[in-house]
Enzyme design. Structure first.
Site, mmCIF file in Angstrom:
data_model
loop_
_atom_site.group_PDB
_atom_site.id
_atom_site.type_symbol
_atom_site.label_atom_id
_atom_site.label_comp_id
_atom_site.label_asym_id
_atom_site.label_seq_id
_atom_site.Cartn_x
_atom_site.Cartn_y
_atom_site.Cartn_z
ATOM 1 N N LYS A 38 0.174 -11.709 1.146
ATOM 2 C CA LYS A 38 -0.495 -11.038 2.259
ATOM 3 C C LYS A 38 0.449 -10.976 3.460
ATOM 4 C CE LYS A 38 -2.397 -15.344 3.808
ATOM 5 N NZ LYS A 38 -3.455 -16.296 3.845
ATOM 6 N N ASN A 43 -10.762 -0.613 4.583
ATOM 7 C CA ASN A 43 -10.708 -1.962 5.124
ATOM 8 C C ASN A 43 -10.061 -1.962 6.491
ATOM 9 O OD1 ASN A 43 -8.004 -3.619 5.356
ATOM 10 N ND2 ASN A 43 -7.714 -2.199 3.640
ATOM 11 N N ILE A 93 -9.028 -5.256 7.974
ATOM 12 C CA ILE A 93 -8.888 -6.710 8.064
ATOM 13 C C ILE A 93 -8.164 -7.082 9.357
ATOM 14 C CG2 ILE A 93 -8.051 -8.796 6.898
ATOM 15 C CD1 ILE A 93 -10.167 -7.117 5.284
ATOM 16 N N CYS A 151 0.830 -0.755 8.896
ATOM 17 C CA CYS A 151 -0.554 -1.229 8.921
ATOM 18 C C CYS A 151 -1.379 -0.385 9.885
ATOM 19 C CB CYS A 151 -0.633 -2.689 9.327
ATOM 20 S SG CYS A 151 -2.348 -3.274 9.291
ATOM 21 N N ILE A 201 2.102 3.666 -1.429
ATOM 22 C CA ILE A 201 1.716 3.879 -0.045
ATOM 23 C C ILE A 201 0.888 2.706 0.488
ATOM 24 C CG2 ILE A 201 1.659 6.384 -0.238
ATOM 25 C CD1 ILE A 201 -1.374 6.262 -0.545
ATOM 26 N N GLY A 243 -1.118 2.586 -4.886
ATOM 27 C CA GLY A 243 -2.171 3.411 -4.296
ATOM 28 C C GLY A 243 -3.112 3.869 -5.393
ATOM 29 N N THR A 252 -6.328 -2.910 -4.705
ATOM 30 C CA THR A 252 -7.793 -2.920 -4.765
ATOM 31 C C THR A 252 -8.344 -3.289 -6.138
ATOM 32 O OG1 THR A 252 -7.762 -1.246 -3.035
ATOM 33 C CG2 THR A 252 -9.809 -1.488 -4.265
HETATM 34 C C1 LIG Z 1 -8.083 -5.673 1.891
HETATM 35 C C2 LIG Z 1 -6.687 -5.118 1.966
HETATM 36 C C3 LIG Z 1 -5.724 -5.776 2.738
HETATM 37 C C4 LIG Z 1 -4.430 -5.271 2.829
HETATM 38 N N1 LIG Z 1 -3.500 -5.956 3.577
HETATM 39 C C5 LIG Z 1 -2.226 -5.503 3.642
HETATM 40 C C6 LIG Z 1 -1.231 -6.228 4.363
HETATM 41 O O1 LIG Z 1 -1.489 -7.295 4.928
HETATM 42 N N2 LIG Z 1 0.037 -5.712 4.412
HETATM 43 C C7 LIG Z 1 0.368 -4.536 3.775
HETATM 44 O O2 LIG Z 1 1.525 -4.117 3.841
HETATM 45 N N3 LIG Z 1 -0.547 -3.850 3.068
HETATM 46 C C8 LIG Z 1 -1.839 -4.289 2.995
HETATM 47 N N4 LIG Z 1 -2.775 -3.579 2.255
HETATM 48 C C9 LIG Z 1 -2.388 -2.340 1.569
HETATM 49 C C10 LIG Z 1 -2.112 -2.584 0.072
HETATM 50 O O3 LIG Z 1 -1.030 -3.473 -0.099
HETATM 51 C C11 LIG Z 1 -1.811 -1.277 -0.659
HETATM 52 O O4 LIG Z 1 -0.684 -0.667 -0.067
HETATM 53 C C12 LIG Z 1 -2.958 -0.282 -0.607
HETATM 54 O O5 LIG Z 1 -4.186 -0.942 -0.676
HETATM 55 C C13 LIG Z 1 -2.901 0.782 -1.709
HETATM 56 O O6 LIG Z 1 -3.001 0.227 -2.993
HETATM 57 P P1 LIG Z 1 -4.391 0.089 -3.836
HETATM 58 O O7 LIG Z 1 -5.068 1.437 -3.783
HETATM 59 O O8 LIG Z 1 -3.984 -0.330 -5.200
HETATM 60 O O9 LIG Z 1 -5.187 -0.933 -3.130
HETATM 61 C C14 LIG Z 1 -4.084 -4.071 2.156
HETATM 62 C C15 LIG Z 1 -5.052 -3.415 1.373
HETATM 63 C C16 LIG Z 1 -6.342 -3.920 1.264
HETATM 64 C C17 LIG Z 1 -7.348 -3.191 0.427
#
Ligand SMILES: Cc1cc2nc3c(=O)[nH]c(=O)nc-3n(C[C@H](O)[C@H](O)[C@H](O)COP(=O)(O)O)c2cc1C
Ligand SMILES: Cc1cc2nc3c(=O)[nH]c(=O)nc-3n(C[C@H](O)[C@H](O)[C@H](O)COP(=O)(O)OP(=O)(O)OC[C@H]3O[C@@H](n4cnc5c(N)ncnc54)[C@H](O)[C@@H]3O)c2cc1C
Ligand code: FES
Lengths: 306, 260
Positions: free
Chosen positions: A46, A70, A72, A131, A192, A244, A267
């Protein structure tokens, strides 16, 4: 013939191309009850900031069609806490650990890189300049090619660790930003991060998220992410870590065909903690059936003619 | 904690939108404690995407039961499961109710009372005398009487009634005799917790715990979406903790309750 899943990102060789996406896997502890973490190619932690962050107000997550929003807001204990409390567990892992860093100012990123480079357990840095959930930092850097160059080149001088610059989809020309990261000396880019969005509660007649806006992830964003990986592949030479909306083995293969040398799962872990293992099995099976011996052969194949 | 499959044993419609689901899942049942929840995967097509958290209402042999209300798409899908279907379970999850000595008072508001039935059974097995107070709108939860072991005291309040008790918290003060220790376990809306907090203020020898309801993502502590503000440590500073790991059960005195 058994297909070879190893892949290289900068100087690191990985057993397989399946990473966890930052912010969706903690430091792996929670999921180690459900899968063996040694099955992963790499673990991306994270986001870590210089100081403690309490994060955004509740509600921070809302489900949308085939996705989630989200906000967060980078809740974390800060780098000192991370080194003291999380590194001891990360040290024990047999897979490379990549730490995701985020800051408000250039100086924050530099300090984070300095501190984390002293930690033998840290095998790479993912620089979050994307972010969407904190006002001051992140995204403001990631949408400006000049700042992406600046931040990457400054970090390059500070650390020997592989640098992965994490790109935002909230720009009109993602290839340009990727190019800036490459020119700045990045070892790879990852993309992404989430797409900026919002949801409204029509009964309360108010935005749902405490932070109003949030980042969209999950299956809904996959075609956008895939397009961006494809575009970026045409512009840069350094490796791409694609992510993504990947939920199934088929998605992972599509990202690799579009140009990703590794893929990250975000996710989907919330829904199916076994996804990394299932996707790896699919990939192996797919490559064998297609007569593809190595990851290298698969990556970017969708671009090749004939 | 397991990621496993359960076999639907029974699905019963109790009222217009209230259902009881019985799931055969020995591992989950074997490890379940009152106050914990299961995180249910309702679709194999990632639509709806997220799992849905549900408290364990009771256990019986290798079966756990869920008492739930249909409020949206996920719960509607849940209501369509029938005997013989397989359901995807992550659980049991979360921190359970901690048993404290003294008079045992369980207070539930509406369907929120669900996990208290499991707790009643556990406390009763441990030899405690249990007082279970349940608030309902009309008479929709009267059937809970049948789920409670004999010898437990059960009282209802009805919002629709013309006279007191209309709110379940009105039943509480008469149970709080000061000379003894009291352990209160609460499940319901935050307004109920605020009222209980008011009633208990200044009284010693009372330990009150509450189960906090939060929208959840992962259910296992990684997404940081289910946060609850609590005051902890010497300086009682407000920090966010996760309802799915540090909760859903908290000490009432540490939870910073919602304003409205
Ligand atoms: C709950 C949550 C927290 C995330 N926190 C971070 C983070 O702290 N730093 C970051 O670079 N990306 C963060 N992301 C982005 C994810 O690493 C990822 O780039 C994005 O969710 C797309 O991938 P996915 O569709 O497989 O989730 C977060 C995503 C989610 C859903
Ligand atoms: C630890 C825990 C235990 C729970 N135990 C039970 C139980 O035993 N029985 C039961 O009926 N319900 C329980 N819930 C609430 C239940 O999880 C939600 O009602 C359910 O997720 C709604 O899903 P849906 O798809 O039907 O509704 P959605 O379409 O997601 O939403 C419909 C409506 O429900 C609201 N909602 C969604 N999720 C929640 C939530 N977590 N809490 C409150 N409102 C929500 C939405 O804001 C919306 O107004 C519990 C929740 C938690 C966190
Ligand atoms: S639901 Fe993800 S941390 Fe609690």
């Amino acid at each position: 013939m058994k297909a070879d899943l190893t892949t290289k990102i900068g100087p690191i060789t990985l057993d397989n191309p399946i990473f966890t996406a930052s912010g969706t896997y903690g430091t792996g502890k929670e999921y180690s009850q459900y899968i063996s973490l040694s099955q992963l190619g790499a673990l991306v932690t994270k986001g870590v900031t210089l100081d403690y962050r309490s994060g955004n107000p509740y509600p921070r997550m809302v489900e949308t069609p085939a996705g989630i929003l989200n906000s967060i807001g980078l809740q974390n204990g800060g780098v000192d806490y991370f080194i003291k409390e999380e590194i001891p567990h990360l040290e024990k892992l047999s897979i490379p650990v990549i730490v995701n860093i985020a800051g408000r100012r250039l100086r924050d990123y530099e300090e984070l890189a300095r501190r984390l480079s002293e930690q033998p357990a840290v095998k790479g840095l993912e620089v979050n300049v994307s972010c969407p959930n904190v006002r001051e930092g992140g995204l403001a850097f990631g949408t400006n090619p000049r700042l992406v160059y600046e931040i990457t080149s400054r970090l390059r001088k500070i650390t020997q660790l592989p640098l992965i610059v994490k790109l935002t989809p909230n720009v009109s020309d993602v290839g340009q930003i990727a190019l800036s990261a490459q020119e700045g000396g990045a070892d790879a880019v990852s993309l992404i991060n989430t797409l900026l969005g919002m949801e409204v509660d029509i009964w309360k007649q108010k935005p749902i998220l405490g932070n109003i806006f949030g980042g969209l992830s999950g299956p809904a964003v996959k075609p956008v992410a895939l397009r961006m990986v494809y575009q970026v592949y045409q512009r840069i030479k350094i490796p791409i870590i694609g992510m993504g909306g990947i939920t199934r083995g088929e998605d992972a293969v599509a990202f690799m065909l579009a140009g990703a040398k590794a893929i990250a799962l975000g996710t989907v872990n919330f829904v199916n903690p076994k996804a990394p293992v299932q996707i790896k099995e699919f990939l192996l099976d797919y490559m064998e059936k297609q007569g593809i011996c190595s990851v290298e052969e698969l990556v970017g194949k969708a671009h090749r003619k004939g | 904690m397991y990621l496993t499959e359960g076999l639907i044993n029974r699905q019963e419609q109790l009222a217009q939108d209230i259902f009881l689901l019985e799931v055969l899942a020995p591992q989950v049942v074997g490890n379940a404690r009152p106050g914990q929840f299961v995180h249910l995967g309702l679709s194999t097509t990632y639509d709806p995407l997220l799992r849905r958290p549900m408290s364990i209402f009771n256990v019986d042999g290798d079966v756990f039961k869920i008492l739930y209300q249909v409020v949206g798409r996920g719960t509607r899908l849940m209501s369509q499961f029938t005997r013989g279907d397989v359901i995807d379970i992550l659980g049991p999850l979360g921190r359970c109710f901690q048993t404290h000595e003294g008079k045992q008072i369980l207070i539930g508001g509406g369907l929120g009372a669900a996990p208290l039935i499991f707790l009643t059974r556990k406390l009763w097995q441990q030899g405690y005398h249990v007082h279970l107070l349940v608030g309902m709108k009309d008479n929709e939860l009267a059937f809970l009487q049948d789920e409670v072991p004999e010898g437990c005291d059960m009282c209802f309040s009805r919002e629709s009634a013309l006279e007191s008790p209309r709110m379940v918290t009105e039943l509480l003060p008469s149970f709080l005799e000061m000379e003894e220790r009291v352990s209160i376990y609460c499940c319901g809306p935050q307004a109920m917790y605020r009222e209980i907090s008011r009633i208990c203020e200044g009284l010693e020898n009372i330990k009150a715990q509450v189960a906090v309801d939060r929208h959840m993502g992962c259910g296992v502590g990684t997404c940081l979406s289910c946060i609850v503000p609590v005051r902890r440590g010497k300086r009682r500073e407000q920090v966010y903790v996760r309802a799915c790991v540090e909760g859903p059960v908290f000490d009432l005195e540490e939870v910073v309750l919602d304003e409205s």
